[in-house]
Design a protein around this motif. Structure first.
Motif, mmCIF file in Angstrom:
data_model
loop_
_atom_site.group_PDB
_atom_site.id
_atom_site.type_symbol
_atom_site.label_atom_id
_atom_site.label_comp_id
_atom_site.label_asym_id
_atom_site.label_seq_id
_atom_site.Cartn_x
_atom_site.Cartn_y
_atom_site.Cartn_z
ATOM 1 N N ARG A 1 -21.293 0.359 4.492
ATOM 2 C CA ARG A 1 -22.110 0.523 5.689
ATOM 3 C C ARG A 1 -21.295 0.503 6.972
ATOM 4 O O ARG A 1 -21.532 1.289 7.888
ATOM 5 N N LYS A 2 -20.334 -0.400 7.033
ATOM 6 C CA LYS A 2 -19.525 -0.511 8.252
ATOM 7 C C LYS A 2 -18.724 0.765 8.484
ATOM 8 O O LYS A 2 -18.626 1.251 9.615
ATOM 9 N N GLU A 3 -18.137 1.331 7.407
ATOM 10 C CA GLU A 3 -17.370 2.560 7.536
ATOM 11 C C GLU A 3 -18.248 3.702 8.020
ATOM 12 O O GLU A 3 -17.852 4.486 8.895
ATOM 13 N N ALA A 4 -19.455 3.811 7.457
ATOM 14 C CA ALA A 4 -20.370 4.884 7.847
ATOM 15 C C ALA A 4 -20.771 4.758 9.315
ATOM 16 O O ALA A 4 -20.811 5.749 10.052
ATOM 17 N N VAL B 1 -4.643 17.166 -9.138
ATOM 18 C CA VAL B 1 -5.637 16.105 -9.011
ATOM 19 C C VAL B 1 -5.324 15.342 -7.735
ATOM 20 O O VAL B 1 -4.170 15.013 -7.462
ATOM 21 N N HIS B 2 -6.366 15.081 -6.939
ATOM 22 C CA HIS B 2 -6.191 14.385 -5.660
ATOM 23 C C HIS B 2 -6.750 12.968 -5.779
ATOM 24 O O HIS B 2 -7.922 12.787 -6.118
ATOM 25 N N TYR B 3 -5.909 11.969 -5.481
ATOM 26 C CA TYR B 3 -6.311 10.574 -5.654
ATOM 27 C C TYR B 3 -6.806 9.904 -4.371
ATOM 28 O O TYR B 3 -7.170 8.728 -4.391
ATOM 29 N N HIS B 4 -6.823 10.618 -3.250
ATOM 30 C CA HIS B 4 -7.405 10.122 -2.001
ATOM 31 C C HIS B 4 -6.903 8.716 -1.643
ATOM 32 O O HIS B 4 -7.675 7.777 -1.443
ATOM 33 N N GLU B 5 -5.602 8.575 -1.568
ATOM 34 C CA GLU B 5 -4.995 7.304 -1.189
ATOM 35 C C GLU B 5 -5.435 6.921 0.231
ATOM 36 O O GLU B 5 -5.375 7.730 1.164
ATOM 37 N N GLN B 6 -5.901 5.680 0.394
ATOM 38 C CA GLN B 6 -6.407 5.243 1.701
ATOM 39 C C GLN B 6 -5.304 4.800 2.663
ATOM 40 O O GLN B 6 -5.487 4.844 3.878
ATOM 41 N N ALA B 7 -4.172 4.390 2.132
ATOM 42 C CA ALA B 7 -3.084 3.942 2.996
ATOM 43 C C ALA B 7 -2.629 5.080 3.898
ATOM 44 O O ALA B 7 -2.508 6.223 3.477
ATOM 45 N N GLY B 8 -2.380 4.755 5.167
ATOM 46 C CA GLY B 8 -1.883 5.749 6.103
ATOM 47 C C GLY B 8 -2.957 6.560 6.797
ATOM 48 O O GLY B 8 -2.648 7.394 7.659
ATOM 49 N N ARG B 9 -4.218 6.344 6.454
ATOM 50 C CA ARG B 9 -5.301 7.083 7.104
ATOM 51 C C ARG B 9 -5.730 6.375 8.385
ATOM 52 O O ARG B 9 -5.578 5.161 8.516
ATOM 53 N N PRO B 10 -6.300 7.119 9.334
ATOM 54 C CA PRO B 10 -6.747 6.485 10.582
ATOM 55 C C PRO B 10 -8.000 5.657 10.345
ATOM 56 O O PRO B 10 -8.683 5.819 9.323
ATOM 57 N N ASN B 11 -8.345 4.774 11.297
ATOM 58 C CA ASN B 11 -9.592 4.035 11.154
ATOM 59 C C ASN B 11 -10.767 5.009 11.283
ATOM 60 O O ASN B 11 -10.633 6.133 11.766
ATOM 61 N N LYS B 12 -11.929 4.586 10.806
ATOM 62 C CA LYS B 12 -13.067 5.488 10.697
ATOM 63 C C LYS B 12 -13.576 5.991 12.054
ATOM 64 O O LYS B 12 -14.101 7.103 12.148
ATOM 65 N N TYR B 13 -13.411 5.192 13.093
ATOM 66 C CA TYR B 13 -13.836 5.652 14.422
ATOM 67 C C TYR B 13 -12.980 6.845 14.860
ATOM 68 O O TYR B 13 -13.501 7.882 15.296
#
Length: 337
Positions: free
Chosen positions: A312-315, A250-262
């Motif tokens: 919206r901002k992320e998209a 199961v993958h929980y898609h942790e947001q910490a450590g990910r790059p910014n959306k740009y």
């Protein structure tokens, strides 16, 4: 009764600022029916939170490595882990935000016994997609995908691609000439073993002898989007790859450590172009047009999420990143920033 061949294996987990997620993963490793001969934690964190977790909780056969700036980043940390791994038959990698089913490693290793020609085996990620089983004569609707009588929805972006003739005609885990193929997430929960030429790096394993020939590419820095596909495509030129759909996580898609959306959006385009050319260095004109057409369509779909989703901002930010990445391929040297 013939005793099964013992396959020794290492587990390498590359992590960055995800202490609680790492603990959750290691707790699931602890419950495995086949336990790793060694666990290597390659920590690129700046803080000491991960080290505190490792010190506080005891996990058998675990080795902890804290790396500095020169070895930080997914591909660098993976190569670091390989260099420090012991003499084992198979090296496994797991993302730090997974939870493994208790027979995950047993199923992975069984694939090497059943398929002795296998040089690499991937697992199956439960991402909450709804699959249903149909009879053999079932004809899927336009917005459905079917494989081995298992049916799922295609999703909006793939429906658009299908209408425009931009959907892959190859099975999951194979790249068509214009790239943008079906990921192994389109393999069903059938418990079967499927031939592929790429799979997800977070649920991967490789015969250790492979790393005497190739290593993870230095092209991918930091988060390293698509580094797993690049490595698998190069591996597929050496030996056969499989996905065992009974080896589940199961993958929980942790947001910490990910790059910014740009940055993420830019990587989607630039790294996607790079791995496409790893497989097809000189694609046909039709394939080139279809690659750019698909990239354009998916950017429009992501822009549409500015209206259709609450984030919206992320998209919008990711869409700008995709556009910047696309223009950088057209107007700049394609391997430079």
């Amino acid at each position: 009764m013939i005793k099964e061949e013992k396959i020794s294996f290492s587990l390498i987990v590359c992590t960055y600022e995800r202490a609680s997620s790492l603990k959750r993963l290691l707790d699931s490793v602890k419950k495995q029916t086949e336990y790793p001969d060694e666990i290597l934690i390659i920590d690129g964190s700046v803080t000491e939170e991960t080290k505190k977790i490792i010190d506080e909780y005891q996990y058998a056969k675990l080795k902890y490595f804290k790396v500095g700036e020169e070895d930080r980043g997914l591909t660098k940390q993976r190569n670091y882990g390989i260099r420090h791994s012991g003499n084992v038959d198979v090296i496994c990698f797991a993302d730090d935000d997974l939870v493994l089913e208790k027979n995950y490693f047993a199923q992975l290793l069984s694939t090497y016994r059943k398929k002795p020609e296998a040089i690499a085996v991937g697992g199956w990620i439960d991402d909450d997609t709804y699959w249903r089983k149909e009879e053999g004569n079932y004809k899927p609707k336009f917005d459905e995908f079917i494989i081995d009588n298992y049916v799922r929805k295609l999703g909006q972006r793939n429906v658009f691609r299908k209408r425009l003739g931009l959907l892959s005609d190859k099975p999951p885990g194979f790249m068509p000439e214009f790239s943008h193929g079906f990921s192994t997430g389109f393999l069903p929960p059938s418990d079967k073993i499927y031939e592929v030429e790429f799979f997800m790096g977070g649920v991967s394993s490789y015969r250790s002898c492979l790393f005497q020939k190739i290593k993870f590419s230095s092209y991918f820095e930091g988060y390293g989007l698509y580094e797993d596909m690049d490595f698998c495509l190069r591996t597929s030129k050496i030996g056969q790859l499989y996905v065992n759909c009974a080896a589940r996580v199961v993958h929980y898609h942790e947001q910490a450590g990910r790059p910014n959306k740009y940055k993420f959006g830019k990587m989607v385009i630039r790294n996607g172009w790079y791995v496409w050319r790893v497989k097809y260095p000189d694609p046909s004109l039709k394939a080139r047009l279809k690659w750019h057409g698909t990239a354009y369509l998916l950017t429009l779909v992501r822009l549409g999420n500015v209206i259709s989703t609450p984030k919206r901002k992320e998209a919008l930010t990711e869409s700008f990143g995709r556009i910047a990445g696309w223009f950088s391929l057209i107007f700049k040297n394609r391997t430079s920033e």
